[in-house]
Design an enzyme around this catalytic site. Sequence first.
Site, PDB file in Angstrom:
ATOM      1  N   HIS A 177       3.688  -5.262 -17.317  1.00 24.35           N
ATOM      2  CA  HIS A 177       3.384  -6.392 -16.439  1.00 24.35           C
ATOM      3  C   HIS A 177       2.465  -5.962 -15.306  1.00 24.35           C
ATOM      4  O   HIS A 177       2.533  -4.829 -14.832  1.00 24.35           O
ATOM      5  CB  HIS A 177       4.686  -6.952 -15.855  1.00 24.35           C
ATOM      6  CG  HIS A 177       4.515  -8.277 -15.205  1.00 24.35           C
ATOM      7  ND1 HIS A 177       4.105  -8.428 -13.896  1.00 24.35           N
ATOM      8  CD2 HIS A 177       4.693  -9.533 -15.687  1.00 24.35           C
ATOM      9  CE1 HIS A 177       4.039  -9.713 -13.598  1.00 24.35           C
ATOM     10  NE2 HIS A 177       4.400 -10.404 -14.665  1.00 24.35           N
ATOM     11  N   ASP A 300       5.262 -17.607 -18.873  1.00 25.23           N
ATOM     12  CA  ASP A 300       5.212 -16.982 -17.542  1.00 25.23           C
ATOM     13  C   ASP A 300       5.960 -17.829 -16.507  1.00 25.23           C
ATOM     14  O   ASP A 300       5.487 -18.042 -15.397  1.00 25.23           O
ATOM     15  CB  ASP A 300       3.765 -16.750 -17.104  1.00 25.23           C
ATOM     16  CG  ASP A 300       3.634 -15.720 -15.993  1.00 25.23           C
ATOM     17  OD1 ASP A 300       4.625 -15.030 -15.695  1.00 25.23           O
ATOM     18  OD2 ASP A 300       2.539 -15.613 -15.411  1.00 25.23           O
TER      19      ASP A 300
END
Length: 348
Positions: A177, A300
């Site tokens: 990430h 997300d």
Amino acid sequence: MVNSQGSDVSDTGPCLRLIGIEEHYLTTDVRDAWEAIGLAATDPSVAVHSGEVERRLLDLSDERLALMDETGLDVQVLSLTTPALHDLGRQGLELARRANDAVAEAIARRPDRFQTLAALPVGEPEAAALELERCVRTLGFKGTMLCGRVGERNLDHPDLAPIFEAAAALGAPILLHPRTPTIAVRSAYYSGFTPEVDAAFAMYALGWHYDAGIQFVRLMLSGIFDRLPGLQVILGHWGEIVLFYTERLAALDRVSGLEHPIATYLRRNLYVTASGMFSPDYLARAAAIVGPDRLLFSTDYPYQYRQGRDARRFLAGCGLSDMEKAAFAHGNWERLTNGSERPVLASS
């Protein structure tokens, strides 16, 4: 028409299960630990986790489930949001255990709706490897998420090898990430505007994505995929810019000393997910490089949540065949996390 979990199935075929593999949460313990070390002074992403976003991150029940139903997502794979535990040193171990146990309880309440990636005390790599083993073997977690640098160390630093070795041994994928670049990088490249613009420029507009992409390229160049050929890494946002420069990255083949061309690692060790960037053009580019058997769905949450059954609408019009849609929606993730790397689609 809706299924038993609230998802509209009429636009993508009957009973097409939709799994979002990059969906975030936060705990009050971790939030308070960030505040205690003054992390907001060095990482502007901490300030993003406030108001409505913070409320949604902290909730692992009714509101989250309702918004999953609204967008058409059957399952969220939960991950502790950036910068996770990367700056918390030794106290990260207890925080990781508490966060992982809390999420395990949420999954036990709704195993039909939640899966998760382990939060790790990355500042203590040996302890992190043991916690990953506990999470995968005892709690049934699917993998882990890392957020780039650990202090001054990039992810290819030898100190961090135990985490990657454990992931490879367990068959547990690592979602890589983004995190905010260092102050020095922000000052050199992302400053000179208003504070609000500088922060956005360094984070979600661009800086995050270069940072994550560079971490992945560093891992490749370190030879980690030669040493651990079964290790699987996931990049969000359609490959964190890396996939759009594969032709230029291929020039590294002349000097890298790696066992294989860069293109081999992209098709053997990398999965790519949407992270709520619902673009058929980006999807087509990713499929052309890594293959449709390495595409994963994600929204997300809560950062990219949008009303209007957004997830289902994108899946319906994404341009994939019915077989490829099923793989993108759930099949690729299920194959990746059940210990089998046999492709379900041709990757040529």
